[in-house]
Design an enzyme around this catalytic site. Sequence first.
Site, mmCIF file in Angstrom:
data_model
loop_
_atom_site.group_PDB
_atom_site.id
_atom_site.type_symbol
_atom_site.label_atom_id
_atom_site.label_comp_id
_atom_site.label_asym_id
_atom_site.label_seq_id
_atom_site.Cartn_x
_atom_site.Cartn_y
_atom_site.Cartn_z
ATOM 1 N N ARG A 127 20.307 -86.710 -23.942
ATOM 2 C CA ARG A 127 19.051 -87.342 -23.550
ATOM 3 C C ARG A 127 18.379 -88.024 -24.747
ATOM 4 O O ARG A 127 18.606 -87.676 -25.909
ATOM 5 C CB ARG A 127 18.099 -86.306 -22.948
ATOM 6 N N GLY A 175 9.505 -85.406 -11.190
ATOM 7 C CA GLY A 175 10.883 -85.841 -10.990
ATOM 8 C C GLY A 175 11.361 -85.558 -9.578
ATOM 9 O O GLY A 175 10.675 -84.920 -8.774
ATOM 10 N N ARG A 176 12.568 -86.019 -9.295
ATOM 11 C CA ARG A 176 13.122 -85.838 -7.957
ATOM 12 C C ARG A 176 13.663 -84.417 -7.823
ATOM 13 O O ARG A 176 14.572 -83.999 -8.557
ATOM 14 C CB ARG A 176 14.234 -86.860 -7.702
ATOM 15 N N ILE A 177 13.132 -83.651 -6.872
ATOM 16 C CA ILE A 177 13.444 -82.235 -6.753
ATOM 17 C C ILE A 177 14.935 -81.989 -6.528
ATOM 18 O O ILE A 177 15.540 -81.109 -7.141
ATOM 19 C CB ILE A 177 12.619 -81.592 -5.614
ATOM 20 N N GLU A 178 15.551 -82.756 -5.635
ATOM 21 C CA GLU A 178 16.967 -82.543 -5.355
ATOM 22 C C GLU A 178 17.819 -82.743 -6.604
ATOM 23 O O GLU A 178 18.794 -82.021 -6.832
ATOM 24 C CB GLU A 178 17.436 -83.496 -4.243
ATOM 25 N N HIS A 186 27.988 -76.913 -18.269
ATOM 26 C CA HIS A 186 26.759 -77.710 -18.263
ATOM 27 C C HIS A 186 26.771 -78.633 -19.475
ATOM 28 O O HIS A 186 27.231 -78.257 -20.552
ATOM 29 C CB HIS A 186 25.533 -76.793 -18.335
ATOM 30 N N ASN A 209 24.149 -81.907 -21.237
ATOM 31 C CA ASN A 209 23.000 -82.789 -21.152
ATOM 32 C C ASN A 209 22.928 -83.607 -22.426
ATOM 33 O O ASN A 209 23.048 -83.059 -23.520
ATOM 34 C CB ASN A 209 21.711 -81.977 -20.966
ATOM 35 N N SER A 249 22.801 -85.603 -17.140
ATOM 36 C CA SER A 249 22.783 -84.154 -16.989
ATOM 37 C C SER A 249 23.865 -83.729 -16.011
ATOM 38 O O SER A 249 23.991 -84.315 -14.933
ATOM 39 C CB SER A 249 21.412 -83.693 -16.482
#
Length: 303
Positions: A108, A262-265, A104, A106, A90
């Site tokens: 997947r 998921g990882r917020i950052e 952008h 992505n 992403s």
Amino acid sequence: MITKEQITADYRSIQDEICLALEGLDGKSKFAEELWERDGGGGGRTRVIQNGNILEKGGVNFSAVHGILPDVMKKALKVDSDDFFATGVSIVIHPNHPLVPIIHMNIRYFEMPSTMAGAEPVRWFGGGIDLTPHYVFEDDARFFHQSLKSVCDRFNADFYTRFKTWADDYFYIKHREETRGIGGIFYDKLVDNEHIRLETIFEFSKALGRTFAPTYIELVNRHRNETFTEQQQLWQYLRRSRYAEFNLVYDSGTKFGLETNGRIESILMSLPPTAKWVYNYQAEAGSEEEKTLSLLKKGINWI
């Protein structure tokens, strides 16, 4: 038959290739990498570039996660299985120049075992690329869409038209009644069937990933050395606010990341470093800002 291990390895390579290309484009900043693990299974590589010559903030993230799918996501995906595996790359890039667009991408892959004994697992690909110019330059829009059409046409004659319409509908800010930018292509849940094999969809996914760098490099270099005004930078910040609104309200990837712990950052790296919300801003009649707003519509044929 392609495996999730092969898909994971190829996506990881695409992340590497894009990061090298973007560092070369910027000429100053390098990506900082953070390796992370997800509670429940898997992890990823978050790579962020900041405060560069032209790239103010950008992320090129890779993840490969697995575990138990939360009930809210089972309902959203309309599936019954508990276990899942997902991998992808992403990207969001915010330039520091108002005449250079946000971009952008992505790509997947998603897999989960079938709930029927002996049946094949559920496997599908999704992704897309879209462009969000602060100012819409029609030559740039045509170049961007032609680049995507060229990739699509290598795999299926219907892909570009189908996926371009899908992008127009997906990247739409309903509460503003405007598209996020000039669209691009978007697709989701492409599965193996009698019309196209999963291996072909995978090759298309990789080709799309590898068209990102040359396409964006060309667009950046067209405008990076042009001068701009304070008013144009204010407009850039206003357009960034629309980008943030879409990602926080409508984006399915953001929702999936948050709902699957998921990882917020990593999830919120798509947000711009600076954005402004000016109350009831009105573009001046006949201005380039007004022209840009007039082109943030569905259904424009850019080719």
